[in-house]
Design a protein around this motif. Structure first.
Motif, PDB file in Angstrom:
ATOM      1  N   VAL A 108      27.589 -18.250  10.437  1.00  0.00           N
ATOM      2  CA  VAL A 108      27.682 -17.368   9.273  1.00  0.00           C
ATOM      3  C   VAL A 108      26.342 -17.312   8.535  1.00  0.00           C
ATOM      4  O   VAL A 108      25.909 -16.246   8.075  1.00  0.00           O
ATOM      5  CB  VAL A 108      28.802 -17.822   8.320  1.00  0.00           C
ATOM      6  N   MET A 109      25.658 -18.445   8.417  1.00  0.00           N
ATOM      7  CA  MET A 109      24.363 -18.465   7.746  1.00  0.00           C
ATOM      8  C   MET A 109      23.351 -17.579   8.461  1.00  0.00           C
ATOM      9  O   MET A 109      22.593 -16.831   7.816  1.00  0.00           O
ATOM     10  CB  MET A 109      23.842 -19.906   7.648  1.00  0.00           C
ATOM     11  N   ILE A 110      23.332 -17.646   9.777  1.00  0.00           N
ATOM     12  CA  ILE A 110      22.428 -16.795  10.560  1.00  0.00           C
ATOM     13  C   ILE A 110      22.762 -15.325  10.318  1.00  0.00           C
ATOM     14  O   ILE A 110      21.872 -14.488  10.105  1.00  0.00           O
ATOM     15  CB  ILE A 110      22.534 -17.142  12.060  1.00  0.00           C
ATOM     16  N   HIS A 111      24.047 -15.024  10.354  1.00  0.00           N
ATOM     17  CA  HIS A 111      24.509 -13.655  10.111  1.00  0.00           C
ATOM     18  C   HIS A 111      24.039 -13.152   8.753  1.00  0.00           C
ATOM     19  O   HIS A 111      23.542 -12.014   8.626  1.00  0.00           O
ATOM     20  CB  HIS A 111      26.041 -13.630  10.189  1.00  0.00           C
ATOM     21  N   GLU A 112      24.162 -13.981   7.732  1.00  0.00           N
ATOM     22  CA  GLU A 112      23.791 -13.575   6.380  1.00  0.00           C
ATOM     23  C   GLU A 112      22.277 -13.476   6.208  1.00  0.00           C
ATOM     24  O   GLU A 112      21.780 -12.586   5.498  1.00  0.00           O
ATOM     25  CB  GLU A 112      24.373 -14.545   5.353  1.00  0.00           C
ATOM     26  N   LEU A 113      21.528 -14.355   6.842  1.00  0.00           N
ATOM     27  CA  LEU A 113      20.067 -14.279   6.732  1.00  0.00           C
ATOM     28  C   LEU A 113      19.539 -13.005   7.382  1.00  0.00           C
ATOM     29  O   LEU A 113      18.584 -12.395   6.881  1.00  0.00           O
ATOM     30  CB  LEU A 113      19.423 -15.513   7.370  1.00  0.00           C
ATOM     31  N   TYR A 114      20.161 -12.597   8.470  1.00  0.00           N
ATOM     32  CA  TYR A 114      19.775 -11.329   9.093  1.00  0.00           C
ATOM     33  C   TYR A 114      20.113 -10.140   8.187  1.00  0.00           C
ATOM     34  O   TYR A 114      19.560  -9.051   8.351  1.00  0.00           O
ATOM     35  CB  TYR A 114      20.459 -11.165  10.445  1.00  0.00           C
ATOM     36  N   ARG A 115      21.023 -10.327   7.244  1.00  0.00           N
ATOM     37  CA  ARG A 115      21.346  -9.279   6.265  1.00  0.00           C
ATOM     38  C   ARG A 115      20.399  -9.346   5.067  1.00  0.00           C
ATOM     39  O   ARG A 115      20.139  -8.315   4.429  1.00  0.00           O
ATOM     40  CB  ARG A 115      22.790  -9.436   5.782  1.00  0.00           C
ATOM     41  N   VAL A 116      19.890 -10.522   4.757  1.00  0.00           N
ATOM     42  CA  VAL A 116      18.974 -10.669   3.629  1.00  0.00           C
ATOM     43  C   VAL A 116      17.642  -9.978   3.914  1.00  0.00           C
ATOM     44  O   VAL A 116      17.085  -9.286   3.040  1.00  0.00           O
ATOM     45  CB  VAL A 116      18.731 -12.162   3.313  1.00  0.00           C
ATOM     46  N   LEU A 117      17.127 -10.147   5.123  1.00  0.00           N
ATOM     47  CA  LEU A 117      15.792  -9.634   5.452  1.00  0.00           C
ATOM     48  C   LEU A 117      15.640  -8.139   5.198  1.00  0.00           C
ATOM     49  O   LEU A 117      14.671  -7.716   4.554  1.00  0.00           O
ATOM     50  CB  LEU A 117      15.448  -9.990   6.898  1.00  0.00           C
ATOM     51  N   PRO A 118      16.570  -7.286   5.658  1.00  0.00           N
ATOM     52  CA  PRO A 118      16.416  -5.851   5.351  1.00  0.00           C
ATOM     53  C   PRO A 118      16.575  -5.543   3.865  1.00  0.00           C
ATOM     54  O   PRO A 118      15.996  -4.570   3.369  1.00  0.00           O
ATOM     55  CB  PRO A 118      17.519  -5.182   6.183  1.00  0.00           C
ATOM     56  N   CYS A 119      17.335  -6.355   3.149  1.00  0.00           N
ATOM     57  CA  CYS A 119      17.454  -6.163   1.694  1.00  0.00           C
ATOM     58  C   CYS A 119      16.083  -6.334   1.032  1.00  0.00           C
ATOM     59  O   CYS A 119      15.703  -5.567   0.145  1.00  0.00           O
ATOM     60  CB  CYS A 119      18.448  -7.149   1.087  1.00  0.00           C
ATOM     61  N   LEU A 120      15.347  -7.334   1.471  1.00  0.00           N
ATOM     62  CA  LEU A 120      14.020  -7.564   0.920  1.00  0.00           C
ATOM     63  C   LEU A 120      13.069  -6.443   1.319  1.00  0.00           C
ATOM     64  O   LEU A 120      12.257  -5.978   0.509  1.00  0.00           O
ATOM     65  CB  LEU A 120      13.477  -8.918   1.400  1.00  0.00           C
ATOM     66  N   ALA A 121      13.173  -6.000   2.570  1.00  0.00           N
ATOM     67  CA  ALA A 121      12.310  -4.921   3.037  1.00  0.00           C
ATOM     68  C   ALA A 121      12.574  -3.624   2.266  1.00  0.00           C
ATOM     69  O   ALA A 121      11.648  -2.840   2.016  1.00  0.00           O
ATOM     70  CB  ALA A 121      12.517  -4.700   4.532  1.00  0.00           C
ATOM     71  N   ASP A 122      13.836  -3.411   1.878  1.00  0.00           N
ATOM     72  CA  ASP A 122      14.219  -2.189   1.162  1.00  0.00           C
ATOM     73  C   ASP A 122      14.193  -2.361  -0.355  1.00  0.00           C
ATOM     74  O   ASP A 122      14.656  -1.485  -1.090  1.00  0.00           O
ATOM     75  CB  ASP A 122      15.624  -1.749   1.592  1.00  0.00           C
ATOM     76  N   ARG A 123      13.703  -3.492  -0.826  1.00  0.00           N
ATOM     77  CA  ARG A 123      13.581  -3.789  -2.253  1.00  0.00           C
ATOM     78  C   ARG A 123      14.940  -3.786  -2.966  1.00  0.00           C
ATOM     79  O   ARG A 123      15.035  -3.431  -4.151  1.00  0.00           O
ATOM     80  CB  ARG A 123      12.630  -2.795  -2.933  1.00  0.00           C
ATOM     81  N   GLN A 124      15.949  -4.198  -2.256  1.00  0.00           N
ATOM     82  CA  GLN A 124      17.286  -4.323  -2.852  1.00  0.00           C
ATOM     83  C   GLN A 124      17.438  -5.752  -3.371  1.00  0.00           C
ATOM     84  O   GLN A 124      18.120  -6.581  -2.783  1.00  0.00           O
ATOM     85  CB  GLN A 124      18.351  -3.982  -1.808  1.00  0.00           C
ATOM     86  N   TRP A 125      16.797  -6.008  -4.492  1.00  0.00           N
ATOM     87  CA  TRP A 125      16.680  -7.374  -4.983  1.00  0.00           C
ATOM     88  C   TRP A 125      18.036  -7.968  -5.346  1.00  0.00           C
ATOM     89  O   TRP A 125      18.291  -9.138  -5.054  1.00  0.00           O
ATOM     90  CB  TRP A 125      15.740  -7.417  -6.198  1.00  0.00           C
ATOM     91  N   ALA A 126      18.907  -7.205  -5.983  1.00  0.00           N
ATOM     92  CA  ALA A 126      20.213  -7.732  -6.395  1.00  0.00           C
ATOM     93  C   ALA A 126      21.041  -8.142  -5.181  1.00  0.00           C
ATOM     94  O   ALA A 126      21.686  -9.199  -5.182  1.00  0.00           O
ATOM     95  CB  ALA A 126      20.962  -6.688  -7.222  1.00  0.00           C
ATOM     96  N   ARG A 127      21.042  -7.304  -4.160  1.00  0.00           N
ATOM     97  CA  ARG A 127      21.796  -7.648  -2.953  1.00  0.00           C
ATOM     98  C   ARG A 127      21.201  -8.867  -2.267  1.00  0.00           C
ATOM     99  O   ARG A 127      21.924  -9.714  -1.734  1.00  0.00           O
ATOM    100  CB  ARG A 127      21.819  -6.460  -1.992  1.00  0.00           C
ATOM    101  N   ALA A 128      19.883  -8.958  -2.270  1.00  0.00           N
ATOM    102  CA  ALA A 128      19.232 -10.115  -1.664  1.00  0.00           C
ATOM    103  C   ALA A 128      19.620 -11.395  -2.384  1.00  0.00           C
ATOM    104  O   ALA A 128      19.878 -12.434  -1.759  1.00  0.00           O
ATOM    105  CB  ALA A 128      17.715  -9.934  -1.674  1.00  0.00           C
ATOM    106  N   VAL A 129      19.673 -11.328  -3.724  1.00  0.00           N
ATOM    107  CA  VAL A 129      20.068 -12.496  -4.523  1.00  0.00           C
ATOM    108  C   VAL A 129      21.491 -12.910  -4.171  1.00  0.00           C
ATOM    109  O   VAL A 129      21.785 -14.093  -3.947  1.00  0.00           O
ATOM    110  CB  VAL A 129      19.953 -12.191  -6.027  1.00  0.00           C
ATOM    111  N   THR A 130      22.404 -11.942  -4.123  1.00  0.00           N
ATOM    112  CA  THR A 130      23.802 -12.231  -3.832  1.00  0.00           C
ATOM    113  C   THR A 130      23.964 -12.867  -2.459  1.00  0.00           C
ATOM    114  O   THR A 130      24.714 -13.839  -2.292  1.00  0.00           O
ATOM    115  CB  THR A 130      24.638 -10.942  -3.905  1.00  0.00           C
ATOM    116  N   ARG A 131      23.268 -12.342  -1.471  1.00  0.00           N
ATOM    117  CA  ARG A 131      23.417 -12.856  -0.114  1.00  0.00           C
ATOM    118  C   ARG A 131      22.750 -14.214   0.055  1.00  0.00           C
ATOM    119  O   ARG A 131      23.251 -15.075   0.785  1.00  0.00           O
ATOM    120  CB  ARG A 131      22.879 -11.823   0.884  1.00  0.00           C
ATOM    121  N   MET A 132      21.627 -14.421  -0.632  1.00  0.00           N
ATOM    122  CA  MET A 132      21.010 -15.740  -0.576  1.00  0.00           C
ATOM    123  C   MET A 132      21.897 -16.763  -1.264  1.00  0.00           C
ATOM    124  O   MET A 132      21.994 -17.911  -0.820  1.00  0.00           O
ATOM    125  CB  MET A 132      19.634 -15.726  -1.237  1.00  0.00           C
ATOM    126  N   ARG A 133      22.576 -16.351  -2.328  1.00  0.00           N
ATOM    127  CA  ARG A 133      23.491 -17.267  -3.017  1.00  0.00           C
ATOM    128  C   ARG A 133      24.624 -17.674  -2.077  1.00  0.00           C
ATOM    129  O   ARG A 133      25.042 -18.827  -2.057  1.00  0.00           O
ATOM    130  CB  ARG A 133      24.036 -16.602  -4.281  1.00  0.00           C
TER     131      ARG A 133
END
Length: 264
Positions: free
Chosen positions: A52-77
């Motif tokens: 699950v952690m791997i799955h979520e980290l692969y979701r965090v990376l595009p959030c950062l690339a797309d400047r979706q900071w709030a989503r990145a925070v939520t997924r890193m949490r």
């Protein structure tokens, strides 16, 4: 899945494939040691959380690339909460008495947590990519890195992306972000989640080291050939050293400015 929608009523057991899942615990000790079931389930649960952690980290990376900071925070949490839960599950092995483990340790052969491909994927995804480490890792896999590790290396690591986040958001660097927290509130929250993720790595490695030494002793070779000496060498690794260093930079800058203020 055994019971597909449309062919039978979906139940809790069929949805989670519990019949198959609960048959996956197969102790190898003879006679079967009663503590081996706990040992197996704990490691299987840890691997599921790794997935699950791997799955979520692969979701965090595009959030950062797309400047979706709030989503990145939520997924890193979410990643951090999972990491905490996974670490707590590992700690249940502290209840395993050394004498009990030694009674079935020989049956494990060379099987070892060092062989966890998912753990290596996590390390690579977040940014632990030192050439020497990768060479050592390949040497444990017939000279070739596991496919999933190679796939993780093909994308920018979380650490690599995180370095450039402030500039992508219009700030010079992380020090500038933390110097004006109200102006860069979303990035500060992101930075704190990233720092917490680093803290979780430090905590996990420390707990793992203590667990190994508690069960088999310090500097004793494990089933995979490694020892607590190797774990000690990696215990202090930092994924985001720049986030730790900026604390020092902010402190030094504050002290410098304070020293310039005229005394009354």
């Amino acid at each position: 899945m055994t019971d597909l929608p449309g062919t039978a009523e979906l139940t809790y057991g069929s949805y989670l494939e519990l019949d198959a899942l609960l048959r996956l615990q197969r102790p190898v000790s003879e006679p079967e040691h009663p503590d081996e079931l706990h040992f197996i389930v704990t490691h299987q649960a840890m691997e599921l959380w790794f997935k699950v952690m791997i799955h979520e980290l692969y979701r965090v990376l595009p959030c950062l690339a797309d400047r979706q900071w709030a989503r990145a925070v939520t997924r890193m949490r979410r990643v951090n909460e999972i990491f905490a839960a996974q670490t707590a599950q590992m700690q249940t092995l502290n209840t395993l008495e050394p004498s009990a483990f030694l009674q079935f340790r020989h049956a494990l052969g060379t099987a070892s947590g060092f062989q966890s491909v998912q753990f290596r994927v996590l390390e690579v995804l977040v940014g632990l990519r030192e050439p020497g480490y990768l060479t050592q890792l390949a040497s444990t896999s017939s000279g070739v890195l596991p496919f999933d590790v190679t796939a993780a290396l093909a994308v920018p690591s979380l650490a690599e992306v995180a370095v450039g986040v402030p500039r992508a958001a219009g700030a010079d660097d992380w020090q500038a972000v933390y110097a004006e927290p109200d102006r860069h509130a979303a990035l500060v929250l992101l930075g704190e989640e990233l720092l917490d993720h680093d803290r979780m790595w430090l905590r996990w490695r420390h707990e793992h080291l203590c667990l190994v030494e508690r069960i088999i002793g310090r500097l004793v070779r494990g089933t995979g050939g490694g020892s607590s000496g190797y774990l000690e060498g990696r215990a202090a690794q930092r994924v985001f050293p720049f986030l730790w260093d900026l604390r020092r930079q902010l402190t030094l800058a504050t002290e410098k400015n304070t020293a310039k203020e005229p005394r009354r």
